[in-house]
Write an enzyme that holds these catalytic residues in place. Structure first.
Site, short mmCIF file in Angstrom:
data_model
loop_
_atom_site.label_atom_id
_atom_site.label_comp_id
_atom_site.label_asym_id
_atom_site.label_seq_id
_atom_site.Cartn_x
_atom_site.Cartn_y
_atom_site.Cartn_z
CD GLU A 1 -9.32 -0.68 0.08
OE1 GLU A 1 -9.35 -0.92 1.30
OE2 GLU A 1 -8.27 -0.74 -0.60
CE LYS B 1 -8.04 -2.34 5.86
NZ LYS B 1 -8.06 -0.86 5.91
N GLY C 1 -4.75 -4.32 5.44
CA GLY C 1 -3.81 -4.13 6.54
C GLY C 1 -4.08 -2.85 7.31
CG ASN D 1 -8.45 5.18 3.05
OD1 ASN D 1 -7.32 5.29 2.59
ND2 ASN D 1 -8.84 4.08 3.69
CG ASP E 1 -11.35 -0.81 4.17
OD1 ASP E 1 -11.63 -1.44 5.20
OD2 ASP E 1 -10.30 -0.15 4.07
CE LYS F 1 -4.45 -0.29 -0.06
NZ LYS F 1 -5.34 -0.77 1.04
CG LEU F 2 -1.75 5.69 -5.81
CD1 LEU F 2 -0.42 5.99 -5.13
CD2 LEU F 2 -1.74 6.16 -7.26
CE LYS F 3 -4.19 3.55 2.13
NZ LYS F 3 -5.42 3.04 2.77
CG ASP G 1 -7.90 2.48 0.21
OD1 ASP G 1 -9.09 2.83 0.24
OD2 ASP G 1 -7.28 2.09 1.21
CB SER H 1 -0.90 0.00 1.23
OG SER H 1 -1.76 1.12 1.25
#
Length: 387
Positions: free
Chosen positions: A225, A274, A302, A202, A250, A172-174, A200, A146
């Site tokens: 995500e 998770k 994670g 968030n 998520d 995986k890129l935020k 992702d 990540s």
């Protein structure tokens, strides 16, 4: 689960401070250090005998940003609410922890840490590995990494190249508004068309961002995500109709029942599991089983775990429904030194599933003591004392 039940003789709540090797930035904010709550239990077999210890890790962050839970609150609720109810229930096993605590609303990460510690002790007493207990079907699992948000694209690409060089099989890129399309395009160009790649958010976007997020379709991503707020299940279902890239949930998934609803509504095409977020590893297995039955791919997310949670996650991700690479990276991705003796490493893009009894780790107790900031002990009578 086992023929033996246990009484909780003593619990230790240990806080540790673990600096990160580099700041980790998401749409929620930036972290430079983890304040982590560890739970150690001493269990006595109901028929008498020597006590056995087990350890759990609470994945709550320092602030209630990712979820309503936070470290200080988790410690408080364990001392004043969760543990008194558990000890009052009498002899238990790990499968009893969640039902015993069910009438206390919320606090899944705190509950998960207690269940985890009891489960670790139980498995150690039985000489059984977590992977064997779960019915894991693989000895090695693919490892993804990540990548947090960076100030410049050049910095981002340098970081990604380093992870590619380290052998990670998935990136995986935020992302967040203003740090998304251009960065995704640059990373895809860098890693080429064949490397699995996902993003992702968030919860950083809103229902009205469908046209914008549809621009990600051209980069052949595995998934987007959690683009919308966790309570916007209908918005995720609508977004799934707007974009071709699969929508993965998520933060929205907190139980098997809620996951089933999200799948039925068309909001969850892929699930990130998770264990701390859903209340423990046993509930995580139920979500895995549900998704597998429904044909929904799952992967293991994670929470910047130490070697305690990282080992347990590796065993969980060896179940057959985990068909996508998870966020189980090497310990050195986040920590210069871990609190376990044999930390998770990545070799040829894969992580070995632990096979030793318990959740799969042995503590480096000398180093653990150096990063400990506080210790609180609670005996079976409820007496609380600083250690």
């Amino acid at each position: 689960m086992s023929a033996t039940v246990w009484t909780i003789e003593h619990v230790e709540l240990r806080r540790i401070a673990m600096p990160l090797v580099t700041p980790f930035r998401t749409s929620f904010g930036s972290q430079t250090e983890r304040d982590i709550l560890l739970v150690r239990v001493e269990l006595m077999p109901s028929g008498g005998g020597e006590t056995i210890e087990g350890w759990g890790e609470c994945v709550a962050l320092a602030e209630p940003s990712y979820s309503p839970e936070y470290v200080e609150g988790a410690q408080h609720v364990v001392i004043h609410h969760l543990l008194p109810r558990l000890t009052a229930a009498g002899p238990i096993e790990a499968a009893d922890v969640a039902p015993t605590l069910a009438k206390l609303h919320g606090h899944p990460m705190a509950k998960a840490a207690l269940e985890m510690a009891v489960l670790d002790a139980q498995l150690r007493a039985q000489g059984q590995s977590f992977a064997t207990f779960l019915g894991a079907t693989r000895t090695h699992i693919p490892s993804g990494v990540s990548v947090g948000i960076h100030d410049t694209t050049d910095e981002l690409l340098a970081a990604v190249q380093g992870y590619v060089d380290d052998g990670y099989v998935r990136i995986k890129l935020k992302i967040e508004p203003g740090s998304d399309i251009d960065q995704v395009a640059a990373v895809r160009e860098l890693i080429g068309p064949d490397t699995p790649f996902q993003v992702d958010a968030n919860t950083a976007y809103r229902r009205t961002d469908g046209t914008h997020l549809r621009r990600l379709d051209e980069y052949d991503l595995l998934l987007i995500e959690q683009p919308l707020p966790e309570d916007d299940i209908i918005g995720h279902a609508r977004l799934a109709d707007e974009v071709a890239t699969p929508i993965c949930l998520d933060e929205s998934l907190t139980s098997a029942a809620g996951t089933a609803d999200a799948i039925e509504l068309g909001a969850c095409e892929i699930a990130n599991i998770k264990p701390g977020r859903v209340g423990g590893y046993l509930e995580a297995v139920r979500i895995h089983d549900l998704c597998r039955a429904k044909g929904v791919p799952v992967w293991c997310g994670g929470m910047l775990e130490t070697g305690i949670g990282r080992a347990a996650n590796a065993a969980l991700a060896a179940l057959p429904g985990f068909t996508l690479p998870g966020d189980i990276s090497a310990s050195t991705r986040f920590y210069a030194q871990d609190i376990v003796i044999d930390p998770i490493t990545v070799v040829d893009g894969h992580v070995r599933v632990p096979t030793i009894p318990g959740l799969g780790f042995e503590l480096d107790r000398a180093f653990l003591d150096t990063v400990t900031t506080s210790r609180i002990g609670i005996d079976r009578h409820g007496t609380v004392a600083s250690l």
